[in-house]
Design a protein around this motif. Structure first.
Motif, PDB file in Angstrom:
ATOM      1  N   UNK A 157      -8.104  22.984  29.667  1.00  0.00           N
ATOM      2  CA  UNK A 157      -7.005  23.346  28.543  1.00  0.00           C
ATOM      3  C   UNK A 157      -6.233  24.450  29.267  1.00  0.00           C
ATOM      4  N   UNK A 158      -6.470  24.935  30.500  1.00  0.00           N
ATOM      5  CA  UNK A 158      -5.615  26.156  30.746  1.00  0.00           C
ATOM      6  C   UNK A 158      -4.130  25.834  30.725  1.00  0.00           C
ATOM      7  N   UNK A 159      -3.552  24.643  31.348  1.00  0.00           N
ATOM      8  CA  UNK A 159      -2.296  24.377  31.188  1.00  0.00           C
ATOM      9  C   UNK A 159      -1.692  24.578  29.919  1.00  0.00           C
ATOM     10  N   UNK A 160      -2.104  24.115  28.891  1.00  0.00           N
ATOM     11  CA  UNK A 160      -1.640  24.097  27.498  1.00  0.00           C
ATOM     12  C   UNK A 160      -1.883  25.468  27.005  1.00  0.00           C
ATOM     13  N   UNK A 161      -2.785  26.346  27.531  1.00  0.00           N
ATOM     14  CA  UNK A 161      -3.054  27.744  26.900  1.00  0.00           C
ATOM     15  C   UNK A 161      -1.849  28.559  27.560  1.00  0.00           C
ATOM     16  N   UNK A 162      -1.539  28.287  28.771  1.00  0.00           N
ATOM     17  CA  UNK A 162      -0.442  28.662  29.542  1.00  0.00           C
ATOM     18  C   UNK A 162       1.140  28.706  28.992  1.00  0.00           C
ATOM     19  N   UNK A 163       1.205  27.442  28.455  1.00  0.00           N
ATOM     20  CA  UNK A 163       2.422  27.188  27.768  1.00  0.00           C
ATOM     21  C   UNK A 163       2.439  27.856  26.246  1.00  0.00           C
ATOM     22  N   UNK A 164       1.337  27.919  25.619  1.00  0.00           N
ATOM     23  CA  UNK A 164       1.383  28.728  24.397  1.00  0.00           C
ATOM     24  C   UNK A 164       1.576  29.973  24.692  1.00  0.00           C
TER      25      UNK A 164
ATOM     26  N   UNK B  45       5.223  33.905  43.051  1.00  0.00           N
ATOM     27  CA  UNK B  45       6.670  34.026  43.662  1.00  0.00           C
ATOM     28  C   UNK B  45       7.621  34.544  43.169  1.00  0.00           C
ATOM     29  N   UNK B  46       7.396  34.309  41.494  1.00  0.00           N
ATOM     30  CA  UNK B  46       8.493  34.589  40.489  1.00  0.00           C
ATOM     31  C   UNK B  46       8.842  36.145  40.366  1.00  0.00           C
ATOM     32  N   UNK B  47      10.059  36.651  40.568  1.00  0.00           N
ATOM     33  CA  UNK B  47      10.286  38.078  40.669  1.00  0.00           C
ATOM     34  C   UNK B  47      10.168  38.389  39.288  1.00  0.00           C
ATOM     35  N   UNK B  48       9.407  39.613  38.736  1.00  0.00           N
ATOM     36  CA  UNK B  48       8.992  39.979  37.518  1.00  0.00           C
ATOM     37  C   UNK B  48       9.560  41.363  37.335  1.00  0.00           C
ATOM     38  N   UNK B  49      10.809  41.644  38.135  1.00  0.00           N
ATOM     39  CA  UNK B  49      11.517  42.753  37.797  1.00  0.00           C
ATOM     40  C   UNK B  49      12.178  42.901  36.420  1.00  0.00           C
ATOM     41  N   UNK B  50      12.693  41.769  36.101  1.00  0.00           N
ATOM     42  CA  UNK B  50      13.289  41.548  34.650  1.00  0.00           C
ATOM     43  C   UNK B  50      12.374  40.687  34.085  1.00  0.00           C
TER      44      UNK B  50
ATOM     45  N   UNK C  97       6.857  43.417  23.762  1.00  0.00           N
ATOM     46  CA  UNK C  97       5.498  43.704  22.937  1.00  0.00           C
ATOM     47  C   UNK C  97       4.550  42.870  23.508  1.00  0.00           C
ATOM     48  N   UNK C  98       4.886  41.714  24.183  1.00  0.00           N
ATOM     49  CA  UNK C  98       3.786  40.990  24.700  1.00  0.00           C
ATOM     50  C   UNK C  98       4.031  40.643  26.229  1.00  0.00           C
ATOM     51  N   UNK C  99       3.088  41.126  27.184  1.00  0.00           N
ATOM     52  CA  UNK C  99       3.258  41.083  28.592  1.00  0.00           C
ATOM     53  C   UNK C  99       3.326  39.490  28.988  1.00  0.00           C
ATOM     54  N   UNK C 100       4.082  39.560  30.392  1.00  0.00           N
ATOM     55  CA  UNK C 100       3.773  38.119  30.509  1.00  0.00           C
ATOM     56  C   UNK C 100       2.611  37.612  31.015  1.00  0.00           C
ATOM     57  N   UNK C 101       2.198  36.429  30.704  1.00  0.00           N
ATOM     58  CA  UNK C 101       0.872  35.817  31.044  1.00  0.00           C
ATOM     59  C   UNK C 101       0.662  35.794  32.619  1.00  0.00           C
ATOM     60  N   UNK C 102      -0.681  35.867  32.984  1.00  0.00           N
ATOM     61  CA  UNK C 102      -0.902  35.793  34.294  1.00  0.00           C
ATOM     62  C   UNK C 102      -0.935  34.327  34.833  1.00  0.00           C
ATOM     63  N   UNK C 103      -0.551  34.072  35.968  1.00  0.00           N
ATOM     64  CA  UNK C 103      -0.408  32.694  36.480  1.00  0.00           C
ATOM     65  C   UNK C 103      -1.716  31.865  36.361  1.00  0.00           C
ATOM     66  N   UNK C 104      -1.536  30.657  36.017  1.00  0.00           N
ATOM     67  CA  UNK C 104      -2.687  29.778  35.581  1.00  0.00           C
ATOM     68  C   UNK C 104      -2.407  28.325  35.893  1.00  0.00           C
ATOM     69  N   UNK C 105      -3.365  27.609  35.961  1.00  0.00           N
ATOM     70  CA  UNK C 105      -3.120  26.047  36.101  1.00  0.00           C
ATOM     71  C   UNK C 105      -3.614  25.651  37.632  1.00  0.00           C
ATOM     72  N   UNK C 106      -2.962  24.938  38.271  1.00  0.00           N
ATOM     73  CA  UNK C 106      -3.280  24.133  39.672  1.00  0.00           C
ATOM     74  C   UNK C 106      -2.878  25.434  40.408  1.00  0.00           C
ATOM     75  N   UNK C 107      -3.327  25.213  41.850  1.00  0.00           N
ATOM     76  CA  UNK C 107      -3.226  26.213  42.802  1.00  0.00           C
ATOM     77  C   UNK C 107      -1.603  26.325  43.351  1.00  0.00           C
ATOM     78  N   UNK C 108      -0.930  25.045  43.041  1.00  0.00           N
ATOM     79  CA  UNK C 108       0.333  25.083  43.434  1.00  0.00           C
ATOM     80  C   UNK C 108       1.215  25.827  42.458  1.00  0.00           C
TER      81      UNK C 108
END
Length: 563
Positions: free
Chosen positions: A9-16, A46-51, A28-39
Motif C-alpha cells: 500500500x506504500x504507493x497509495x499512502x504516498x499519494x495521500x 533527485x527533486x530539488x527541495x529548495x522550494x 505545516x506539513x513537511x514533504x513526505x519521504x520518497x517511497x514506492x519502487x526503487x525507480x
C-alpha cells in the motif's frame, strides 16, 4: 485461518501524504519521504527541495505518472443475458432519421420551431403505430426522458424490452423500471405493462400488482407515484383505491391532497365511503378536495345535503317568473365539514361565498327536477334578493344573478354536464355580435372542456371569427390537437387580420406558440401565402415563414411514420 495476500500500500499512502501536504500547506506539513519502487524513490530523491511548493508539484507529477502507468486492468464481469427480442416492426429509415433530428433539437437556421416541442407529438404518433426505434437511438431516447419526465410514458413504451434491459445496466435510467405503461388493446393479458411484465396475478388479469407496480408505489418518486395511481384508476379504479387506502395513514398532507385528486379518474359511488372519511382529515385542503369530489357524485350523501341547503337559498317565485335568493346567514359546523370554508379566500363577502359554495356542490338535476325547467329556461329567469321582496331591485342583472351563474358554471364543470355547459356558454358567437362568453372571464374554456371535441372546436372557431385571437388562448387550449381544419382555418384567417391591422406578432405569442404544435399541417399552403404577401424582412414575414416551415416539418414526420 489463512490470511489473504494484498498488494503493498506504500504507493497509495504516498499519494495521500502528498495530497495532505497540499491541503495543509508545506509550511505545516513537511514533504513526505520518497517511497514506492526503487525507480520512483530515485526520481523523487533527485527533486530539488529548495522550494517546498515547487517540489510538491514535481513529486505529485511523478507519483501520478507512476499510478497511471502501473494501473492494472479491471477484471471483466461475466456477461449477463442478452436483451429480450422485440417483435415490433422497426421504424422506417426516414422516420428514424427524423427522430435523430428531434433528439438533437436542431432546426434549419432558425426557420423552424423549437424541435424539442415537437418531440412529444412524434413519440405519441410512433407509439400509436407500434414501432420500435433502432437500437442506436434508444440511449438518446432514455437520456431525453430522464431530463423530461412528461415524456417517460411514451419513451418507455416505445423503447420496449431493450429500454428496460438497458435500464438494468445503467443507474441513470432506473426510472424506466418504475414507469408503468398501459398494454396495447390487442395484448391478450389485458393488464398493465411494466418492467416485470410476467409478474401478474394468477389469472393473468392483473388482479395482483406486478413487481414493478409495487416498486413504483412504495419506492418511486412522488411524481411517479401520482402518475401510477392516475393510470391505475383509469384501468382498474377499485385497485387504485385499495392501493391508496393501504398507505393513506402514512402519507404526508400535501401528498394526500394530490393522491386524492387522482381519484377523479374512474370516480364512482364505490369511492364514497373513503371520501366521506376524508372529510375528517387533519388537512383543510384535503377536506376541501374530498368534498369537491363527493359533490361530483349526484347520489352521494354530501350532494344530498348540499341540495337541501340549496333549496333553502334559491327558490322559484310564486308567479314562476323569477328566482329569489336567500343567502346563508352563517357557516355552521356541518357546512364546514362538507367543505365550505367559513372565511372567503377570495375577498368576497362571506354570505356570497357560502352561497356560491353550496350551489356549486349541488347536483344540477336538482334545479331541473324541482322546477320542471330546462337549463336554458332557468338561466333566462331574472334573479332577485328574497330579503328585498319580489324580484329585487336588480332583476336579471343583480349581483346574485352573477353569483348564481358562476356557481352553476362551476357545478357544470365538476359534474361534466354538457347540457348545462351549452346553456351557460350560449350559442356560438357570430361576427359582429358579442357572445355571452365574452363577459365571463375564464369560464368559457372550462365549460368547453365538458363538451365533445368536435363541438369544442366548432364553438372556438366561431368565437375567433367574431372576436379574433385576443381572448382565444384559453379556448384554444381546451381544444383537442391537432385542431380540426375549420378551426385551423379560422386561426389562420385571424392571424392574417392581426398582421394587416398593424399589431406585432409578440402580441399573440401564446397563440403562435400553440399553432406550431396544434395547427393542422394542411394549412401550410395558406400560411406560406401569408409569408409571401407580408412585407419582406418584417416580423410577420419571419413569423409566417417559421410557422409554414414547422407545419411542413410536422406533415413530413407524420408521412414518414406511415411508411
Amino acid at each position: 485461518m489463512t490470511a489473504t495476500r494484498t498488494e503493498p500500500t506504500a504507493p497509495a499512502d504516498a499519494w495521500e501524504d502528498l495530497r495532505t501536504s497540499a491541503l495543509l500547506g508545506t509550511d505545516r506539513r513537511p514533504l513526505p519521504a520518497p517511497a514506492g519502487s526503487p525507480a520512483l524513490v530515485a526520481a523523487a530523491a533527485a527533486v530539488d527541495r529548495t522550494d517546498p511548493a515547487t517540489a510538491l508539484l514535481e513529486l505529485a507529477a511523478l507519483t501520478a505518472v507512476r499510478r497511471r502507468a502501473g494501473a492494472r486492468p479491471a477484471t471483466r464481469a461475466a456477461a449477463g443475458p442478452a436483451a429480450p427480442a422485440d417483435p415490433r416492426a422497426e421504424l422506417p429509415v426516414a422516420a428514424a432519421r427524423r427522430l435523430a433530428v428531434l433528439l438533437g433539437g436542431r432546426s434549419a437556421g432558425g426557420t423552424l420551431a423549437n424541435l424539442t416541442e415537437l418531440l412529444p407529438q412524434w413519440l405519441a404518433a410512433a407509439r400509436d403505430r407500434d414501432y420500435r426505434p433502432p437500437a442506436a437511438l434508444v440511449p438518446g431516447l432514455l437520456d431525453t426522458a430522464r431530463a423530461r419526465s412528461e415524456l417517460r410514458g411514451d419513451v418507455v413504451a416505445l423503447t420496449g424490452p431493450l429500454g428496460r434491459w438497458l435500464a438494468e445496466q445503467n443507474p441513470d435510467w432506473r426510472f424506466v423500471l418504475r414507469t408503468a405503461v398501459p398494454v396495447p388493446a390487442g395484448d391478450p393479458a389485458g393488464t398493465t405493462d411494466s418492467a416485470d411484465s410476467d409478474d401478474r396475478g394468477p389469472d393473468g388479469g392483473g388482479a395482483e400488482p406486478s413487481g414493478a407496480e409495487h416498486r413504483i408505489w412504495h419506492e418511486g418518486l412522488f411524481a411517479e407515484r401520482v402518475t401510477h395511481l392516475t393510470r391505475l384508476r383509469r384501468t382498474d379504479p377499485a385497485a387504485g383505491l385499495d392501493l391508496l387506502r393501504g398507505t393513506w395513514a402514512t402519507e404526508r398532507a400535501e401528498d394526500r391532497l394530490l393522491f386524492l385528486d387522482a381519484l377523479q379518474d374512474g370516480l364512482s359511488a364505490a369511492d364514497e365511503p373513503f371520501l366521506e372519511s376524508a372529510l375528517g382529515d387533519r388537512s383543510k385542503n384535503v377536506r376541501a378536495t374530498a368534498a369537491e369530489l363527493l359533490s361530483t357524485l349526484p347520489g352521494s350523501a354530501l350532494a344530498t345535503r348540499m341540495a337541501e341547503r340549496a333549496r333553502s337559498t334559491v327558490q322559484l317565485a310564486g308567479t314562476g317568473d323569477a328566482l329569489l335568493v336567500t343567502p346563508p346567514a352563517a357557516c355552521d359546523a356541518a357546512m364546514q365539514r362538507d367543505g365550505v370554508a367559513p372565511k372567503s379566500p377570495t375577498g368576497r363577502g362571506e354570505r356570497a361565498w357560502w352561497f356560491g359554495e353550496i350551489i356549486a356542490a349541488t347536483p344540477l338535476r336538482t334545479w331541473t327536477e324541482d322546477t320542471g325547467l330546462t337549463p336554458a329556461g332557468l338561466l333566462a329567469l331574472p334573479v332577485g334578493d328574497a330579503g328585498r321582496g319580489g324580484r329585487g331591485d336588480g332583476g336579471a342583472d343583480s349581483t346574485w344573478a352573477d353569483d348564481l351563474r358562476e356557481a352553476w358554471a362551476r357545478a357544470a364543470v365538476r359534474q361534466h354536464d354538457a347540457d348545462w355547459a351549452r346553456a351557460l356558454l350560449g350559442p356560438a358567437p357570430r361576427p359582429g355580435r358579442g357572445g355571452r362568453a365574452a363577459r365571463t372571464s375564464g369560464a368559457p374554456a372550462k365549460l368547453l372542456s365538458v363538451l365533445p371535441a368536435p363541438e369544442r372546436a366548432a364553438w372556438t372557431a366561431a368565437f375567433i371569427q367574431a372576436h379574433g385571437l385576443g381572448e382565444a388562448f384559453q379556448l384554444l387550449g381546451a381544444c383537442a390537437t391537432p385542431w380540426t381544419p375549420p378551426l385551423s382555418t379560422a386561426v389562420v384567417a385571424a392571424l392574417e387580420r392581426a398582421a394587416s391591422s398593424g399589431t406585432y406578432p409578440w402580441s399573440h405569442s401564446g397563440v403562435l406558440g400553440m399553432t406550431e404544435r396544434a395547427l393542422a399541417p394542411g394549412t401550410a399552403p395558406a400560411v406560406e401565402a401569408l409569408a409571401a404577401d407580408a412585407a419582406p424582412d418584417t416580423a410577420w414575414a419571419e413569423t409566417f415563414a417559421r410557422l409554414a416551415g414547422t407545419l411542413r416539418f410536422r406533415a413530413a414526420m407524420l408521412t414518414e411514420l406511415d411508411g
